[in-house]
Scaffold this motif. Structure first.
Motif, PDB file in Angstrom:
ATOM      1  N   ASP A   1     -18.557 -15.020  -9.365  1.00  0.00           N
ATOM      2  CA  ASP A   1     -16.833 -15.485  -9.119  1.00  0.00           C
ATOM      3  C   ASP A   1     -16.798 -15.673 -10.676  1.00  0.00           C
ATOM      4  N   ARG A   2     -16.673 -15.467 -11.893  1.00  0.00           N
ATOM      5  CA  ARG A   2     -16.030 -15.260 -12.599  1.00  0.00           C
ATOM      6  C   ARG A   2     -14.715 -14.767 -13.379  1.00  0.00           C
ATOM      7  N   VAL A   3     -14.926 -13.664 -12.420  1.00  0.00           N
ATOM      8  CA  VAL A   3     -13.870 -12.555 -12.971  1.00  0.00           C
ATOM      9  C   VAL A   3     -12.758 -12.796 -12.077  1.00  0.00           C
ATOM     10  N   LYS A   4     -11.680 -12.989 -12.373  1.00  0.00           N
ATOM     11  CA  LYS A   4     -10.546 -12.721 -11.711  1.00  0.00           C
ATOM     12  C   LYS A   4     -10.333 -11.865 -10.591  1.00  0.00           C
ATOM     13  N   THR A   5      -9.487 -11.299  -9.620  1.00  0.00           N
ATOM     14  CA  THR A   5      -9.514  -9.811  -9.103  1.00  0.00           C
ATOM     15  C   THR A   5      -8.280  -9.965  -8.036  1.00  0.00           C
ATOM     16  N   LYS A   6      -8.644  -9.147  -7.745  1.00  0.00           N
ATOM     17  CA  LYS A   6      -6.629  -8.748  -6.268  1.00  0.00           C
ATOM     18  C   LYS A   6      -6.373  -7.743  -5.935  1.00  0.00           C
ATOM     19  N   ILE A   7      -6.093  -8.004  -3.877  1.00  0.00           N
ATOM     20  CA  ILE A   7      -6.346  -6.581  -3.877  1.00  0.00           C
ATOM     21  C   ILE A   7      -4.111  -6.383  -3.237  1.00  0.00           C
ATOM     22  N   LEU A   8      -4.400  -5.381  -3.712  1.00  0.00           N
ATOM     23  CA  LEU A   8      -2.616  -4.599  -4.380  1.00  0.00           C
ATOM     24  C   LEU A   8      -2.312  -3.345  -3.072  1.00  0.00           C
ATOM     25  N   CYS A   9      -1.810  -4.387  -1.890  1.00  0.00           N
ATOM     26  CA  CYS A   9      -1.282  -3.350  -0.524  1.00  0.00           C
ATOM     27  C   CYS A   9      -0.502  -2.487  -1.284  1.00  0.00           C
ATOM     28  N   PHE A  10      -0.649  -0.932  -1.712  1.00  0.00           N
ATOM     29  CA  PHE A  10       0.985  -0.753  -1.825  1.00  0.00           C
ATOM     30  C   PHE A  10       1.176   0.140  -0.651  1.00  0.00           C
ATOM     31  N   SER A  11       2.650   0.170  -0.513  1.00  0.00           N
ATOM     32  CA  SER A  11       3.623   1.299   0.328  1.00  0.00           C
ATOM     33  C   SER A  11       4.104   2.366  -0.789  1.00  0.00           C
ATOM     34  N   ASP A  12       3.582   3.326  -0.371  1.00  0.00           N
ATOM     35  CA  ASP A  12       4.521   4.707  -0.410  1.00  0.00           C
ATOM     36  C   ASP A  12       5.749   5.254   0.454  1.00  0.00           C
ATOM     37  N   ASP A  13       6.930   3.351  -0.191  1.00  0.00           N
ATOM     38  CA  ASP A  13       7.621   3.957   1.105  1.00  0.00           C
ATOM     39  C   ASP A  13       9.125   4.352   0.392  1.00  0.00           C
ATOM     40  N   MET A  14       8.924   5.102  -1.027  1.00  0.00           N
ATOM     41  CA  MET A  14       9.750   6.231  -1.109  1.00  0.00           C
ATOM     42  C   MET A  14       9.929   7.262  -0.731  1.00  0.00           C
ATOM     43  N   ASP A  15       8.475   7.252  -0.619  1.00  0.00           N
ATOM     44  CA  ASP A  15       8.431   9.359  -0.227  1.00  0.00           C
ATOM     45  C   ASP A  15       9.770   9.143   1.260  1.00  0.00           C
ATOM     46  N   GLY A  16      10.036  10.489   1.463  1.00  0.00           N
ATOM     47  CA  GLY A  16      11.453  11.380   1.642  1.00  0.00           C
ATOM     48  C   GLY A  16      10.563  11.423   3.141  1.00  0.00           C
ATOM     49  N   LEU A  17      11.631  11.054   4.263  1.00  0.00           N
ATOM     50  CA  LEU A  17      11.539  11.456   5.962  1.00  0.00           C
ATOM     51  C   LEU A  17      10.683  12.352   6.607  1.00  0.00           C
ATOM     52  N   ARG A  18       9.879  13.100   5.938  1.00  0.00           N
ATOM     53  CA  ARG A  18       9.679  14.660   5.970  1.00  0.00           C
ATOM     54  C   ARG A  18       9.546  15.100   7.789  1.00  0.00           C
ATOM     55  N   LYS A  19       9.756  13.990   8.630  1.00  0.00           N
ATOM     56  CA  LYS A  19       9.518  14.391  10.339  1.00  0.00           C
ATOM     57  C   LYS A  19       9.752  13.256  10.497  1.00  0.00           C
ATOM     58  N   VAL A  20      10.120  13.754  11.948  1.00  0.00           N
ATOM     59  CA  VAL A  20      10.509  11.690  12.745  1.00  0.00           C
ATOM     60  C   VAL A  20       9.707  11.767  13.874  1.00  0.00           C
ATOM     61  N   PRO A  21       8.924  11.092  13.288  1.00  0.00           N
ATOM     62  CA  PRO A  21       7.672  10.249  14.444  1.00  0.00           C
ATOM     63  C   PRO A  21       7.952  10.146  15.581  1.00  0.00           C
ATOM     64  N   ASP A  22       6.470  11.318  16.657  1.00  0.00           N
ATOM     65  CA  ASP A  22       7.126  10.408  17.901  1.00  0.00           C
ATOM     66  C   ASP A  22       6.863   9.898  18.930  1.00  0.00           C
ATOM     67  N   ASN A  23       6.346   8.129  17.912  1.00  0.00           N
ATOM     68  CA  ASN A  23       6.255   7.790  18.639  1.00  0.00           C
ATOM     69  C   ASN A  23       7.629   6.783  18.454  1.00  0.00           C
ATOM     70  N   VAL A  24       8.708   6.738  18.248  1.00  0.00           N
ATOM     71  CA  VAL A  24       9.292   5.624  17.256  1.00  0.00           C
ATOM     72  C   VAL A  24      10.775   6.213  18.195  1.00  0.00           C
ATOM     73  N   PRO A  25      11.839   5.000  18.420  1.00  0.00           N
ATOM     74  CA  PRO A  25      13.384   4.868  19.657  1.00  0.00           C
ATOM     75  C   PRO A  25      14.490   5.940  18.287  1.00  0.00           C
ATOM     76  N   ASN A  26      15.253   6.291  18.468  1.00  0.00           N
ATOM     77  CA  ASN A  26      16.776   6.960  18.124  1.00  0.00           C
ATOM     78  C   ASN A  26      16.027   7.911  17.205  1.00  0.00           C
ATOM     79  N   LYS A  27      15.448   8.070  17.829  1.00  0.00           N
ATOM     80  CA  LYS A  27      15.118   9.796  17.309  1.00  0.00           C
ATOM     81  C   LYS A  27      16.780  11.032  16.586  1.00  0.00           C
TER      82      LYS A  27
END
Length: 553
Positions: A82-108
């Motif tokens: 435990d002598r080294v600092k650590t970090k988990i970065l949870c990165f969201s690729d939310d700048m990706d273009g919406l390629r298709k409409v998901p099957d399991n969401v409303p307002n398609k």
């Protein structure tokens, strides 16, 4: 499952020696990072990254990636004292273009009008609570990770691009464009290779992420020139400041290089993509991260689980029927083996978790560090007494037709005097899960069958034997009595093999018959344990009802 403080880590000489030799997969992975810096100083912070594509609802596999990465991080902390600092970065690729409409969401229909735009520029189809589709799904993921107590930092691709955190590396990629193309082009189909560019400009008028060939690169200005394929209009777009993003494989590599990521795991389906991204990262002058490729989860039909299809289990569905620790155990076990992830796996995962937990205090450090609960609880597993396994609770619900936990506790308290909801809150929690799981999955599938002539003879003998047992007979005495009956019926005599359910010399088919005829199920836990919990008198009444042609329902 929060990460412990420095003081909470138990780093005794025995622990350190066991950690150095442990073959548990989180330690094997952590050693890769230690070796990465062999002979040189660790950076100020060792960075662990996980990626998330928010085009669909938060996926249980994404949780698994954060969960497993947290285990590797903890193992690394132990190996480095435990002598080294650590970090988990949870990165969201939310700048990706919406390629298709998901099957399991409303307002398609609404979503279809925004195809091609970055997910953070697509309206929220669920409500007006969030400014975008990407933000809504990001919030759902973060809420769940927070619920588990993961220690992580969330990152938005849109925010990082717009804030200029990738600018320097984007300019390097513009400068080394030819080297990147040399890596990417052999992996592409011929038709796509002719128009491919790693840079995707955001259309200044429509807001769509454009996949277009480049007319010109201006290194001094840090811009690209491209043509709108519909209007023919030329545009000059900076590659910096969020005006442009990258194709996903170059984007992955750029992120590794810009953030100096040390570790990231990914699914087996991305092996080739990892290799390409690693080559691009190297071309950008940085070292690719360590990591491994885990196997994919499959639905009950053996198909790959997909966010957009919504097949398989969701996070919330699992947690409706079992405690969070059971899901964490499922993620820990055999990460490089394909596993079906559907409702039938839940009861076993629950009982295996508590079994590992009960074994832990009796183990030496070598075996403790191979026990999943040590990794799941960051080296400090809780002490929990669970006098009744989850599988037995399910069968108790099935036999008693219980509608609430009070009925179950009536049986439990009689079977284990002094055990109450107050003294055993974990067991009380499981009774609620058992009721829900039975109602939704066991009850609809129950299929009783009538006993044949030989089985009627066996059941009649069993009823008579139960009549001679004391009401307070323990599970072992009941099991032995059942075995004696089975051995006396010619069909069930089996001296050639040992059955895991029936015991030495008795075919497991006898016990399968009991579950099919008495409970309408194919299998169950040890029948003697079930009868002890349900009651000798009650179990005999169940047998007699089956003989009368009125099985429990």
């Amino acid at each position: 499952m929060t990460m412990p403080s420095t003081d909470a880590l138990e780093l005794t000489p025995e622990v350190m020696e066991a950690a150095a030799q442990s073959k548990a997969w989180p330690f094997e992975e952590a050693r890769k990072i230690v070796k990465r810096y062999e002979g040189k100083a660790f950076p100020e912070t060792v960075l662990f990254e996980t990626g998330y594509g928010p085009s669909g609802l938060p996926h249980i596999g994404t949780f698994g990636e954060v969960n497993r990465t947290s285990m590797v991080r903890h193992a690394f902390r132990v190996l480095t004292e435990d002598r080294v600092k650590t970090k988990i970065l949870c990165f969201s690729d939310d700048m990706d273009g919406l390629r298709k409409v998901p099957d399991n969401v409303p307002n398609k229909e609404m979503l279809r009008t925004h195809l091609g735009k970055p997910l953070t520029r697509v309206p929220d189809p669920f409500s007006n609570e969030y400014p975008s589709f990407g933000a809504a799904n990001n919030a759902r993921l973060r809420a769940f990770l927070d619920r588990f107590g993961f220690d992580y930092e969330f990152a938005s691709s849109t925010e990082y691009y717009a804030a200029g955190r990738f600018d320097a590396t984007l300019l390097t990629m513009l400068e080394r464009y030819d080297a990147v193309m040399e890596i990417m082009l052999p992996s592409l189909r011929e038709e796509r290779a002719q128009t491919y560019s790693p840079f995707l400009p955001i259309h200044p008028k429509t807001g769509v992420v454009m996949q277009v060939p480049l007319e010109e690169r201006k290194l001094d200005a840090g811009t690209i020139v491209w043509r709108d394929p519909d209007s023919g209009e030329l545009f000059e777009t900076p590659v910096t400041g969020g005006h442009c993003k990258l194709q996903w494989k170059p984007d992955w590599a750029m992120r590794w290089a810009a953030l100096k990521v040390d570790y990231e795991m990914s699914g087996k389906d991305l092996i080739d993509s990892v290799k390409l991204a690693a080559q691009i990262c190297t071309a950008l002058g940085e070292t690719p991260p360590e990591g491994f490729n885990y196997e994919l989860f499959l639905d009950e039909n053996g198909q790959k689980i997909s966010k957009s299809k919504g097949n398989g289990l969701t996070i919330d569905e699992w947690l409706s029927y079992a405690p969070t620790e059971s899901l964490s155990l499922f993620m820990f076990q055999k990460p490089k083996a394909a596993k079906k992830l559907y409702f039938d796996v839940i009861p076993r995962a629950v009982d295996e978790y508590y079994s590992f937990l009960s074994t832990y205090p009796r183990q030496d450090w070598k075996n403790r560090l191979g026990n999943p609960v040590w990794h799941m609880h960051d080296g400090a597993p809780p002490s929990i007494d669970l006098p009744v396994p989850f599988a037995l609770l399910l069968n108790l619900v099935s036999a008693s037709n219980a509608q609430n936990t009070d009925v179950l506790w009536g049986f439990i308290s009689r079977h284990a005097p002094g055990v109450t909801a107050e003294t055993h809150p974990e067991l009380d929690r499981l009774t609620g899960y058992a009721l829900r799981y039975f109602e939704d999955f066991v009850k609809p599938a129950k299929a009783f069958r009538a006993p044949d002539a030989v089985e009627r003879e066996a059941l009649a003998a069993l009823s008579q034997t139960f009549g001679a047992l004391p009401e307070d007979a323990d599970a072992e005495a009941i099991q032995n009595a059942i075995l004696d009956v089975a051995r006396g019926i010619e069909r069930y005599q089996d001296h050639e093999r040992k059955s895991p359910t029936g015991g030495p010399g008795v075919s497991g088919s006898f016990f399968q018959m009991l579950y099919q005829v008495l409970l309408g199920q194919e299998r169950g836990p040890r029948f003697g344990s079930f009868a002890a919990l349900y009651g000798v008198r009650e179990t005999r009444a169940m047998i007699d009802a089956a003989l009368d042609g009125t099985p429990s329902s």
